[in-house]
Design a protein around this motif. Structure first.
Motif, PDB file in Angstrom:
ATOM      1  N   SER A  80     114.964 -22.082  31.712  1.00  0.00           N
ATOM      2  CA  SER A  80     115.520 -20.879  32.308  1.00  0.00           C
ATOM      3  C   SER A  80     117.035 -20.989  32.358  1.00  0.00           C
ATOM      4  O   SER A  80     117.575 -22.079  32.551  1.00  0.00           O
ATOM      5  N   THR A  81     117.690 -19.878  32.171  1.00  0.00           N
ATOM      6  CA  THR A  81     119.142 -19.839  32.229  1.00  0.00           C
ATOM      7  C   THR A  81     119.591 -18.455  32.656  1.00  0.00           C
ATOM      8  O   THR A  81     118.792 -17.504  32.632  1.00  0.00           O
ATOM      9  N   VAL A  82     120.826 -18.368  33.079  1.00  0.00           N
ATOM     10  CA  VAL A  82     121.399 -17.095  33.499  1.00  0.00           C
ATOM     11  C   VAL A  82     122.187 -16.500  32.342  1.00  0.00           C
ATOM     12  O   VAL A  82     122.989 -17.191  31.706  1.00  0.00           O
ATOM     13  N   LEU A  83     121.926 -15.243  32.062  1.00  0.00           N
ATOM     14  CA  LEU A  83     122.620 -14.558  30.979  1.00  0.00           C
ATOM     15  C   LEU A  83     123.917 -13.945  31.498  1.00  0.00           C
ATOM     16  O   LEU A  83     123.905 -13.168  32.451  1.00  0.00           O
ATOM     17  N   ARG A  84     125.009 -14.304  30.889  1.00  0.00           N
ATOM     18  CA  ARG A  84     126.300 -13.696  31.193  1.00  0.00           C
ATOM     19  C   ARG A  84     126.658 -12.794  30.018  1.00  0.00           C
ATOM     20  O   ARG A  84     127.107 -13.273  28.963  1.00  0.00           O
ATOM     21  N   ILE A  85     126.422 -11.507  30.186  1.00  0.00           N
ATOM     22  CA  ILE A  85     126.604 -10.568  29.091  1.00  0.00           C
ATOM     23  C   ILE A  85     128.055 -10.565  28.615  1.00  0.00           C
ATOM     24  O   ILE A  85     128.329 -10.551  27.409  1.00  0.00           O
ATOM     25  N   SER A  86     128.997 -10.608  29.556  1.00  0.00           N
ATOM     26  CA  SER A  86     130.402 -10.590  29.164  1.00  0.00           C
ATOM     27  C   SER A  86     130.768 -11.814  28.333  1.00  0.00           C
ATOM     28  O   SER A  86     131.515 -11.719  27.352  1.00  0.00           O
ATOM     29  N   VAL A 137     122.476 -31.918  23.987  1.00  0.00           N
ATOM     30  CA  VAL A 137     121.504 -32.716  24.739  1.00  0.00           C
ATOM     31  C   VAL A 137     122.017 -33.009  26.150  1.00  0.00           C
ATOM     32  O   VAL A 137     121.240 -33.045  27.112  1.00  0.00           O
ATOM     33  N   SER A 138     123.332 -33.181  26.285  1.00  0.00           N
ATOM     34  CA  SER A 138     123.923 -33.542  27.577  1.00  0.00           C
ATOM     35  C   SER A 138     124.541 -32.351  28.289  1.00  0.00           C
ATOM     36  O   SER A 138     125.461 -32.525  29.101  1.00  0.00           O
ATOM     37  N   ALA A 139     124.058 -31.147  27.985  1.00  0.00           N
ATOM     38  CA  ALA A 139     124.668 -29.946  28.575  1.00  0.00           C
ATOM     39  C   ALA A 139     124.583 -29.961  30.098  1.00  0.00           C
ATOM     40  O   ALA A 139     125.575 -29.685  30.790  1.00  0.00           O
ATOM     41  N   ARG A 140     123.403 -30.274  30.643  1.00  0.00           N
ATOM     42  CA  ARG A 140     123.254 -30.302  32.104  1.00  0.00           C
ATOM     43  C   ARG A 140     124.083 -31.437  32.720  1.00  0.00           C
ATOM     44  O   ARG A 140     124.692 -31.279  33.781  1.00  0.00           O
ATOM     45  N   THR A 141     124.090 -32.582  32.052  1.00  0.00           N
ATOM     46  CA  THR A 141     124.894 -33.697  32.550  1.00  0.00           C
ATOM     47  C   THR A 141     126.375 -33.360  32.529  1.00  0.00           C
ATOM     48  O   THR A 141     127.119 -33.681  33.465  1.00  0.00           O
ATOM     49  N   LEU A 198     128.978 -33.329  35.659  1.00  0.00           N
ATOM     50  CA  LEU A 198     130.173 -34.157  35.703  1.00  0.00           C
ATOM     51  C   LEU A 198     131.420 -33.368  36.068  1.00  0.00           C
ATOM     52  O   LEU A 198     132.453 -33.950  36.411  1.00  0.00           O
ATOM     53  N   ARG A 199     131.347 -32.041  36.002  1.00  0.00           N
ATOM     54  CA  ARG A 199     132.496 -31.224  36.370  1.00  0.00           C
ATOM     55  C   ARG A 199     132.672 -31.157  37.883  1.00  0.00           C
ATOM     56  O   ARG A 199     133.721 -30.756  38.364  1.00  0.00           O
ATOM     57  N   PHE A 200     131.630 -31.539  38.640  1.00  0.00           N
ATOM     58  CA  PHE A 200     131.747 -31.573  40.098  1.00  0.00           C
ATOM     59  C   PHE A 200     132.381 -32.890  40.534  1.00  0.00           C
ATOM     60  O   PHE A 200     132.705 -33.757  39.733  1.00  0.00           O
ATOM     61  N   GLY A 201     132.549 -33.046  41.813  1.00  0.00           N
ATOM     62  CA  GLY A 201     133.086 -34.276  42.348  1.00  0.00           C
ATOM     63  C   GLY A 201     132.112 -35.429  42.182  1.00  0.00           C
ATOM     64  O   GLY A 201     130.934 -35.248  41.852  1.00  0.00           O
ATOM     65  N   VAL A 217     124.663 -37.444  43.673  1.00  0.00           N
ATOM     66  CA  VAL A 217     123.485 -36.886  44.348  1.00  0.00           C
ATOM     67  C   VAL A 217     122.552 -36.208  43.357  1.00  0.00           C
ATOM     68  O   VAL A 217     121.324 -36.244  43.508  1.00  0.00           O
ATOM     69  N   LEU A 218     123.117 -35.619  42.324  1.00  0.00           N
ATOM     70  CA  LEU A 218     122.301 -34.970  41.307  1.00  0.00           C
ATOM     71  C   LEU A 218     121.594 -35.961  40.391  1.00  0.00           C
ATOM     72  O   LEU A 218     120.847 -35.554  39.491  1.00  0.00           O
ATOM     73  N   GLY A 219     121.819 -37.236  40.596  1.00  0.00           N
ATOM     74  CA  GLY A 219     121.108 -38.259  39.834  1.00  0.00           C
ATOM     75  C   GLY A 219     121.740 -38.615  38.506  1.00  0.00           C
ATOM     76  O   GLY A 219     121.053 -39.164  37.630  1.00  0.00           O
ATOM     77  N   VAL A 220     123.023 -38.338  38.339  1.00  0.00           N
ATOM     78  CA  VAL A 220     123.704 -38.624  37.074  1.00  0.00           C
ATOM     79  C   VAL A 220     124.345 -40.007  37.144  1.00  0.00           C
ATOM     80  O   VAL A 220     125.022 -40.338  38.115  1.00  0.00           O
ATOM     81  N   ARG A 221     124.111 -40.803  36.125  1.00  0.00           N
ATOM     82  CA  ARG A 221     124.761 -42.107  36.020  1.00  0.00           C
ATOM     83  C   ARG A 221     126.160 -41.852  35.446  1.00  0.00           C
ATOM     84  O   ARG A 221     126.346 -41.739  34.239  1.00  0.00           O
ATOM     85  N   ILE A 222     127.130 -41.765  36.318  1.00  0.00           N
ATOM     86  CA  ILE A 222     128.443 -41.226  35.965  1.00  0.00           C
ATOM     87  C   ILE A 222     129.106 -42.031  34.854  1.00  0.00           C
ATOM     88  O   ILE A 222     129.506 -41.476  33.819  1.00  0.00           O
ATOM     89  N   GLN A 223     129.243 -43.327  35.024  1.00  0.00           N
ATOM     90  CA  GLN A 223     129.995 -44.131  34.061  1.00  0.00           C
ATOM     91  C   GLN A 223     129.291 -44.173  32.703  1.00  0.00           C
ATOM     92  O   GLN A 223     129.950 -44.094  31.657  1.00  0.00           O
ATOM     93  N   THR A 224     127.970 -44.245  32.711  1.00  0.00           N
ATOM     94  CA  THR A 224     127.232 -44.277  31.442  1.00  0.00           C
ATOM     95  C   THR A 224     127.387 -42.974  30.686  1.00  0.00           C
ATOM     96  O   THR A 224     127.664 -42.958  29.473  1.00  0.00           O
TER      97      THR A 224
END
Length: 374
Positions: free
Chosen positions: A32-38, A252-256, A260-263, A269-276
């Motif tokens: 699922s994704t949100v469509l941004r028409i613009s 493949v890493s779109a969600r990751t 990573l754009r957050f703090g 908290v989102l479960g991302v292995r930041i350095q890897t």
């Protein structure tokens, strides 16, 4: 006599509000994704602009060919002379411009997104200069006229090795304690170290040129300005492979990448292995930038400006990957078209991108300084 008490007034409940989605959603099975028409419309416009510039770049030159005839030749028609001019000369150059610009725009979007810094582009960090060191070493070592396997693999392989080695050195030097007390790499520290490494590598390139013969130095110096004059299918293929590989990693890493754009705290908290994940994405960006540099030389400011322009066009909080890729391709194809039409002689593409990107860098520096002082 008792006066009857009037019944209490009952206030009807307000009607329930119907929740309405701000943007339409697209759901396919578990996706699922949100469509941004613009945003989709802007991307469609960017694709149309790229196709128009690509056709004009092929049609323009000493031997002018109408746009309609260009499409005819690309579909198998046209005369023998037209097929030679388009298929053997102009098409490889135009495709190289598209691939190189797209690769630099993509690499810039990835590095700026994960390092949270608009100045974190391959050319500012020294990645393209490191790739240039490796490529120039091969050029001056083979007399600037390598052919066959040396031409197809020598310069791209050396540029890739130089870019990866530079990235590893910068990453290790930038490793330390973050603001949260954890071990890792901070974007601002990495940018500062990258600027220093870039300056050191520029001196290494100059030293290589002083030890080369006059003809080798002239060939390498033209390449170092960023030129598409010697573009052919052998230089296009490695850059296209690097672009395809980096696009696959980014997809493949779109969600990751979005996380990573957050703090740091939210990302963890989102479960991302930041350095890897940072290391994987940075490696993919380095591969794209290094192979693009091997194909056309170090084109300055494309990786810096393309993501920021795309971000402002789409009005997104982070650097959009697809739009940055398209804007980078448009920038290089447009610069190639300008270099061959406006000036009386052919001007290297890198001169055009540097002339336009330099003021844009000053704009980013002024804007960043204003934000810091508010």
């Amino acid at each position: 006599m008792t006066v009857p008490t009037p019944p209490p007034t009952v206030t009807p409940d307000p009607p329930a509000r119907t929740l309405r989605a701000v943007r339409p959603a697209l759901r396919v099975h578990g996706f699922s994704t949100v469509l941004r028409i613009s945003a989709l419309l802007i991307i469609a416009v960017l694709i149309a602009v790229l196709l128009a510039l690509f056709a004009l770049d092929i049609a323009t030159g000493d031997f002018q060919i109408p746009l309609g005839r260009v499409l005819d030749v690309l579909t198998g028609g046209g005369s023998r002379a037209q097929r030679f001019v388009i298929m053997d000369s102009r098409l490889p150059r135009a495709l190289t411009a598209v691939v190189v610009g797209a690769a630099l725009g993509l690499a810039g979007a990835i590095t700026q997104s994960i390092l949270h810094n608009p100045l974190a582009s391959p050319d500012i960090l020294g990645i393209t200069t490191g790739a240039s060191c490796g490529a120039v070493a091969v050029m001056v070592g083979t007399g600037g006229s390598a052919t066959g396997v040396a031409a197809a693999l020598g310069v791209p392989a050396a540029a890739l090795a130089g870019g990866l080695l530079t990235a590893i050195v910068i990453y290790l030097l930038a490793w330390g304690r973050t603001t949260t007390g954890d071990s890792g790499v901070m974007g601002f520290r990495l940018v500062l170290i990258g600027i220093g490494v870039n300056a050191a590598l520029l001196s290494v390139v100059s030293w290589q040129l002083t030890r080369a013969t006059l003809s080798d130095a002239a060939h390498a110096q033209l390449w170092l300005t960023g030129s598409l004059d010697r573009s052919d299918w052998s230089t296009l293929v490695p850059a296209a492979i690097g672009l395809a590989l980096t696009l696959a990693v980014a997809a493949v890493s779109a969600r990751t990448l979005a996380a990573l754009r957050f703090g740091t705290d939210i990302t963890r908290v989102l479960g991302v292995r930041i350095q890897t994940q940072q290391a994987i994405l940075l490696a993919a960006a380095v591969i794209a930038a290094a192979l693009a540099t091997a194909a056309a030389g170090p084109l300055g400011f494309v990786g810096l400006a393309a993501p920021q322009i795309a971000r402002r066009l789409l009005r997104t909080p982070g650097e959009p990957i697809i739009a940055s890729t398209l804007v980078g391709a448009i920038a290089v194809v447009g610069a190639d078209l300008i270099s061959r039409t406006i000036f009386p002689i052919d001007v290297p593409v890198g001169v055009i991108t540097a002339g336009i990107g330099g003021p844009f860098l000053l704009y980013l520096l002024v804007r960043t300084n204003r934000k810091a002082t508010l």
